[in-house]
Design a protein around this motif. Structure first.
Motif, short mmCIF file in Angstrom:
data_model
loop_
_atom_site.label_atom_id
_atom_site.label_comp_id
_atom_site.label_asym_id
_atom_site.label_seq_id
_atom_site.Cartn_x
_atom_site.Cartn_y
_atom_site.Cartn_z
N VAL A 1 31.63 68.01 32.16
CA VAL A 1 31.79 69.46 32.32
C VAL A 1 31.30 70.19 31.08
O VAL A 1 30.57 71.19 31.16
CB VAL A 1 33.26 69.81 32.61
N VAL A 2 31.69 69.69 29.90
CA VAL A 2 31.25 70.30 28.64
C VAL A 2 29.74 70.22 28.51
O VAL A 2 29.07 71.17 28.06
CB VAL A 2 31.93 69.62 27.44
N HIS A 3 29.17 69.10 28.91
CA HIS A 3 27.72 68.91 28.83
C HIS A 3 26.98 69.93 29.68
O HIS A 3 26.03 70.58 29.23
CB HIS A 3 27.38 67.49 29.28
N ILE A 4 27.44 70.10 30.92
CA ILE A 4 26.81 71.07 31.82
C ILE A 4 27.01 72.49 31.30
O ILE A 4 26.08 73.31 31.33
CB ILE A 4 27.39 70.92 33.24
N ALA A 5 28.22 72.79 30.78
CA ALA A 5 28.48 74.12 30.23
C ALA A 5 27.58 74.40 29.03
O ALA A 5 27.09 75.52 28.85
CB ALA A 5 29.95 74.24 29.84
N GLY A 6 27.36 73.38 28.20
CA GLY A 6 26.48 73.56 27.05
C GLY A 6 25.06 73.87 27.45
O GLY A 6 24.40 74.75 26.87
N ALA B 1 24.16 75.25 30.30
CA ALA B 1 24.18 76.59 30.88
C ALA B 1 24.20 77.66 29.79
O ALA B 1 23.51 78.68 29.89
CB ALA B 1 25.39 76.73 31.79
N LEU B 2 24.97 77.42 28.72
CA LEU B 2 25.04 78.38 27.62
C LEU B 2 23.71 78.44 26.87
O LEU B 2 23.26 79.52 26.47
CB LEU B 2 26.17 77.99 26.68
N GLY C 1 25.39 76.25 22.50
CA GLY C 1 25.10 75.50 23.73
C GLY C 1 24.40 74.19 23.45
O GLY C 1 24.73 73.16 24.03
#
Length: 301
Positions: free
Chosen positions: A25-30, A32-33, A68
């Motif tokens: 989740v953190v990887h995908i959020a990074g 995206a950011l 990100g």
């Protein structure tokens, strides 16, 4: 690896039930950011959302992109804790007649439908022999000859997450009743008839914990594998049960590959059977991800 990421921390990531999904989740959020704020700035420059000040968006773009990137890169390194071992193609691994493969495994999670334990095959799924772990908790042991694939599967739920289990797959082409057999903890779990003709040859290394295939529902093994053995004979159930708890030393009749995986660091897995050593890929030194330590006692390598 970042200096702050210790092998112990990465090992915890590999074995935790929730850390790996959280890192994804953190990887995908990074990602995206990293990309999202740049896309927003570009859209504003091209005239979209005119109520937003360009200067303010521009000032935020660099720090948000760096944040990100840090999230995506750091979590990506932590996620890549799953490794593989390759043993070169040769007389020791290019086995087309009788075969016995053995290992201790401890799956920690199912990354996809099928996880590879041992595969002698190519990118097109041509496999001389292969053992997979299905996400329903069963083993799939297979071989292919010129007439096609033959396989046998253990019962659903026969392999449990987080538990050390000894697994053995046998291809007995020369016996009075040619068979495929799978043993779990030294006990016969599944068997079926097999054609006596030789398997196809594949000019690829034997991969432990991975395969050359690129199917979306096939992935690397996520957990630990120890005490890997490959034989050019069809071992009996009694032989498998008698030696599964023993760390074999020196030459054994029919044994072509034996990886004790006791090195603890480096990129070489010593083959004590005398053949080519294994090469360790995608592994951090000191991390028990796809490889594990010394076989010490029954049910606990």
């Amino acid at each position: 690896m970042p200096e702050s990421a210790s092998p112990a921390a990465l090992s915890w990531v590999a074995t935790s039930a929730w850390a790996y999904p959280a890192l994804e989740v953190v990887h995908i959020a990074g990602i995206a950011l990293l990309l999202g704020n740049l896309v927003a700035l570009e859209l504003r420059v091209w005239g979209a959302a005119r109520e937003l000040p360009v200067a303010a968006l521009a000032r935020l773009a660099l720090p948000l992109s760096l944040l990100g990137f840090g999230l995506a890169a750091g979590s990506g390194l932590a996620i890549d804790t799953v490794g593989e071992i390759r043993v070169a193609d040769g007389v020791e691994t290019d086995l087309r007649g009788d075969v016995t493969f053995e290992a201790w495994i401890r799956p920690d999670r199912y990354p996809t439908t099928r996880s590879s334990i041992a595969v002698k095959g190519d990118v097109a799924a041509n496999r001389s022999y292969a053992m997979w772990l299905d996400h329903n908790g069963y083993l799939d042991w297979s071989t292919r000859d010129p007439s096609g694939y033959q396989f046998v599967r253990t019962p659903v739920g026969s392999i449990q997450l987080g538990r050390w289990t000894h697994v053995a797959g046998v291809i007995d082409r020369t016996g009075s009743s040619p068979q495929l057999r799978v043993y779990i903890d030294g006990v016969l779990s599944a068997s079926t008839a097999v054609r006596p003709g030789l398997a196809i040859g594949v000019s690829e290394p034997l991969r432990i914990g991975a395969s050359a295939e690129e199917w979306t529902d096939h992935d690397r093994f996520d957990g630990a594998i120890d005490e890997v053995r490959l034989w050019n004979v069809a071992r009996t159930g009694a032989q498998i049960a008698a030696s599964r708890d023993l760390a074999l030393a020196g030459a054994q009749a029919g044994l072509t590959v034996r990886l004790g995986l006791d090195e603890g660091s480096g990129t070489v897995a010593t083959n004590s059977a005398g053949g080519p050593n294994g090469s360790l890929l995608h592994r951090y030194d000191g991390l028990s991800a796809t490889i594990a330590g010394t076989l010490a006692a029954s049910g606990q390598p």
